[in-house]
Design an enzyme around this catalytic site. Structure first.
Site, PDB file in Angstrom:
ATOM      1  N   LYS A  29      36.473  62.622  54.654  1.00  0.00           N
ATOM      2  CA  LYS A  29      36.111  61.639  53.627  1.00  0.00           C
ATOM      3  C   LYS A  29      34.936  60.805  54.104  1.00  0.00           C
ATOM      4  O   LYS A  29      34.855  60.426  55.268  1.00  0.00           O
ATOM      5  CB  LYS A  29      37.305  60.731  53.309  1.00  0.00           C
ATOM      6  CG  LYS A  29      38.388  61.428  52.523  1.00  0.00           C
ATOM      7  CD  LYS A  29      39.343  60.428  51.938  1.00  0.00           C
ATOM      8  CE  LYS A  29      40.334  61.113  51.023  1.00  0.00           C
ATOM      9  NZ  LYS A  29      41.162  60.157  50.308  1.00  0.00           N
ATOM     10  N   ARG A  78      48.686  57.537  39.352  1.00  0.00           N
ATOM     11  CA  ARG A  78      47.923  57.025  38.216  1.00  0.00           C
ATOM     12  C   ARG A  78      48.056  57.912  36.997  1.00  0.00           C
ATOM     13  O   ARG A  78      48.057  57.443  35.874  1.00  0.00           O
ATOM     14  CB  ARG A  78      46.443  56.915  38.579  1.00  0.00           C
ATOM     15  CG  ARG A  78      46.152  55.886  39.654  1.00  0.00           C
ATOM     16  CD  ARG A  78      44.731  55.984  40.091  1.00  0.00           C
ATOM     17  NE  ARG A  78      44.541  57.302  40.710  1.00  0.00           N
ATOM     18  CZ  ARG A  78      43.511  57.656  41.438  1.00  0.00           C
ATOM     19  NH1 ARG A  78      42.542  56.823  41.627  1.00  0.00           N
ATOM     20  NH2 ARG A  78      43.421  58.859  41.973  1.00  0.00           N
TER      21      ARG A  78
END
Length: 153
Positions: A29, A78
Protein backbone atom coordinates in the site's frame (compact mmCIF):
# COMPACT_ATOMS: atom_id res chain seq x y z
CA UNK A 1 -8.07 7.44 10.33
CA UNK A 2 -11.50 8.56 9.17
CA UNK A 3 -14.58 9.28 11.25
CA UNK A 4 -15.90 5.96 9.94
CA UNK A 5 -12.98 4.15 11.59
CA UNK A 6 -13.62 6.01 14.84
CA UNK A 7 -17.29 5.03 14.67
CA UNK A 8 -16.37 1.32 14.39
CA UNK A 9 -13.81 1.58 17.23
CA UNK A 10 -16.37 3.36 19.41
CA UNK A 11 -18.96 0.66 18.84
CA UNK A 12 -16.41 -2.13 19.38
CA UNK A 13 -15.37 -0.51 22.66
CA UNK A 14 -18.98 -0.84 23.79
CA UNK A 15 -19.11 -4.54 22.83
CA UNK A 16 -15.75 -5.68 24.23
CA UNK A 17 -13.94 -5.14 27.53
CA UNK A 18 -10.71 -4.39 25.68
CA UNK A 19 -10.11 -3.34 22.08
CA UNK A 20 -6.75 -3.29 20.35
CA UNK A 21 -6.50 -1.29 17.15
CA UNK A 22 -3.73 -3.21 15.39
CA UNK A 23 -1.84 -1.27 12.74
CA UNK A 24 -0.25 -3.59 10.21
CA UNK A 25 2.64 -2.73 7.94
CA UNK A 26 1.58 -3.53 4.38
CA UNK A 27 4.37 -2.69 1.95
CA UNK A 28 2.05 -3.05 -1.07
CA UNK A 29 0.00 0.00 0.00
CA UNK A 30 1.15 3.50 -0.82
CA UNK A 31 0.90 5.30 2.52
CA UNK A 32 1.30 9.00 3.20
CA UNK A 33 2.30 8.33 6.79
CA UNK A 34 4.78 5.95 8.38
CA UNK A 35 3.50 3.21 10.71
CA UNK A 36 4.71 5.26 13.69
CA UNK A 37 2.85 8.35 12.50
CA UNK A 38 -0.31 6.30 11.91
CA UNK A 39 -0.06 4.79 15.40
CA UNK A 40 0.37 8.27 16.91
CA UNK A 41 -2.69 9.61 15.07
CA UNK A 42 -4.79 6.58 15.95
CA UNK A 43 -3.77 6.84 19.60
CA UNK A 44 -4.88 10.47 19.64
CA UNK A 45 -8.13 9.63 17.83
CA UNK A 46 -9.18 6.91 20.31
CA UNK A 47 -7.94 8.49 23.55
CA UNK A 48 -11.53 9.10 24.72
CA UNK A 49 -12.13 5.34 24.90
CA UNK A 50 -10.41 4.03 28.06
CA UNK A 51 -10.60 0.38 26.97
CA UNK A 52 -8.95 0.95 23.57
CA UNK A 53 -5.24 0.81 22.84
CA UNK A 54 -3.27 1.04 19.61
CA UNK A 55 -0.40 -1.26 18.66
CA UNK A 56 1.62 -2.00 15.55
CA UNK A 57 2.60 -5.31 14.00
CA UNK A 58 4.24 -6.92 11.00
CA UNK A 59 3.35 -10.27 9.52
CA UNK A 60 0.02 -12.02 9.82
CA UNK A 61 -2.80 -10.57 11.89
CA UNK A 62 -3.62 -14.08 13.11
CA UNK A 63 -0.10 -14.50 14.50
CA UNK A 64 -0.40 -11.13 16.25
CA UNK A 65 -3.72 -12.20 17.77
CA UNK A 66 -2.45 -15.62 18.88
CA UNK A 67 0.59 -14.08 20.59
CA UNK A 68 -1.70 -11.77 22.58
CA UNK A 69 -4.55 -14.18 23.31
CA UNK A 70 -6.98 -12.17 21.15
CA UNK A 71 -9.94 -14.24 19.95
CA UNK A 72 -11.96 -11.77 17.85
CA UNK A 73 -11.26 -9.41 14.98
CA UNK A 74 -13.72 -6.58 14.38
CA UNK A 75 -14.22 -5.46 10.79
CA UNK A 76 -16.33 -2.56 9.64
CA UNK A 77 -18.42 -3.13 6.53
CA UNK A 78 -19.50 -0.30 4.24
CA UNK A 79 -21.09 -2.26 1.40
CA UNK A 80 -21.72 -5.72 0.01
CA UNK A 81 -18.42 -5.48 -1.87
CA UNK A 82 -16.61 -5.18 1.49
CA UNK A 83 -18.41 -8.27 2.74
CA UNK A 84 -17.25 -10.44 -0.17
CA UNK A 85 -13.59 -9.67 0.54
CA UNK A 86 -13.85 -9.62 4.34
CA UNK A 87 -15.74 -12.94 4.47
CA UNK A 88 -12.92 -14.56 2.53
CA UNK A 89 -10.39 -13.03 4.95
CA UNK A 90 -12.44 -14.16 7.95
CA UNK A 91 -12.56 -17.72 6.66
CA UNK A 92 -8.82 -17.71 6.00
CA UNK A 93 -8.11 -16.30 9.47
CA UNK A 94 -10.36 -18.93 11.03
CA UNK A 95 -8.51 -21.68 9.18
CA UNK A 96 -5.17 -20.36 10.47
CA UNK A 97 -6.14 -19.78 14.09
CA UNK A 98 -9.00 -19.99 16.57
CA UNK A 99 -10.16 -16.45 15.83
CA UNK A 100 -13.67 -15.21 15.11
CA UNK A 101 -14.43 -12.20 12.95
CA UNK A 102 -17.19 -9.83 14.04
CA UNK A 103 -18.66 -7.71 11.26
CA UNK A 104 -20.02 -4.30 12.24
CA UNK A 105 -21.95 -2.41 9.58
CA UNK A 106 -20.88 1.18 9.27
CA UNK A 107 -23.18 3.99 10.24
CA UNK A 108 -24.97 5.13 7.05
CA UNK A 109 -23.44 8.62 7.16
CA UNK A 110 -19.99 7.03 6.75
CA UNK A 111 -20.89 4.28 4.26
CA UNK A 112 -19.11 6.00 1.36
CA UNK A 113 -16.03 6.89 3.37
CA UNK A 114 -12.69 5.30 2.48
CA UNK A 115 -9.28 6.59 3.52
CA UNK A 116 -8.07 6.39 -0.10
CA UNK A 117 -10.95 8.66 -1.20
CA UNK A 118 -10.24 11.11 1.61
CA UNK A 119 -6.58 11.22 0.56
CA UNK A 120 -7.54 11.83 -3.07
CA UNK A 121 -10.02 14.60 -2.23
CA UNK A 122 -7.49 16.29 0.07
CA UNK A 123 -4.75 16.00 -2.57
CA UNK A 124 -6.89 17.97 -5.03
CA UNK A 125 -7.78 20.64 -2.48
CA UNK A 126 -11.21 19.35 -1.48
CA UNK A 127 -12.65 19.89 1.98
CA UNK A 128 -12.37 16.75 4.13
CA UNK A 129 -13.50 18.35 7.38
CA UNK A 130 -16.32 16.26 8.79
CA UNK A 131 -14.76 13.13 7.29
CA UNK A 132 -11.70 12.96 9.55
CA UNK A 133 -10.82 14.42 12.95
CA UNK A 134 -9.47 17.99 12.72
CA UNK A 135 -5.95 16.99 13.77
CA UNK A 136 -5.87 14.33 11.00
CA UNK A 137 -7.07 16.88 8.44
CA UNK A 138 -4.29 19.26 9.51
CA UNK A 139 -1.59 16.57 9.32
CA UNK A 140 -2.95 15.37 5.98
CA UNK A 141 -2.83 18.88 4.52
CA UNK A 142 0.70 19.42 5.86
CA UNK A 143 1.94 16.12 4.38
CA UNK A 144 0.35 16.83 0.99
CA UNK A 145 2.00 20.29 0.96
CA UNK A 146 5.32 18.73 1.97
CA UNK A 147 5.08 16.18 -0.86
CA UNK A 148 4.20 18.92 -3.36
CA UNK A 149 7.24 20.96 -2.32
CA UNK A 150 9.46 17.89 -2.75
CA UNK A 151 7.97 17.33 -6.21
CA UNK A 152 8.69 20.93 -7.21
CA UNK A 153 12.39 20.57 -6.44
Amino acid sequence: MTNGHIDIVSRASYLFDEVVVAVGVNKSKNRLFSPEERIDMLTEAVREFPNVKVDGFTGLLTTYCQERDIHAIVKGLRAVSDFDYELQMAQMNSSLADIETVFVPTTPEYSFLASSLVKEVATFGGDVSGLVPDFVRERLAARIDENRRKGDQ
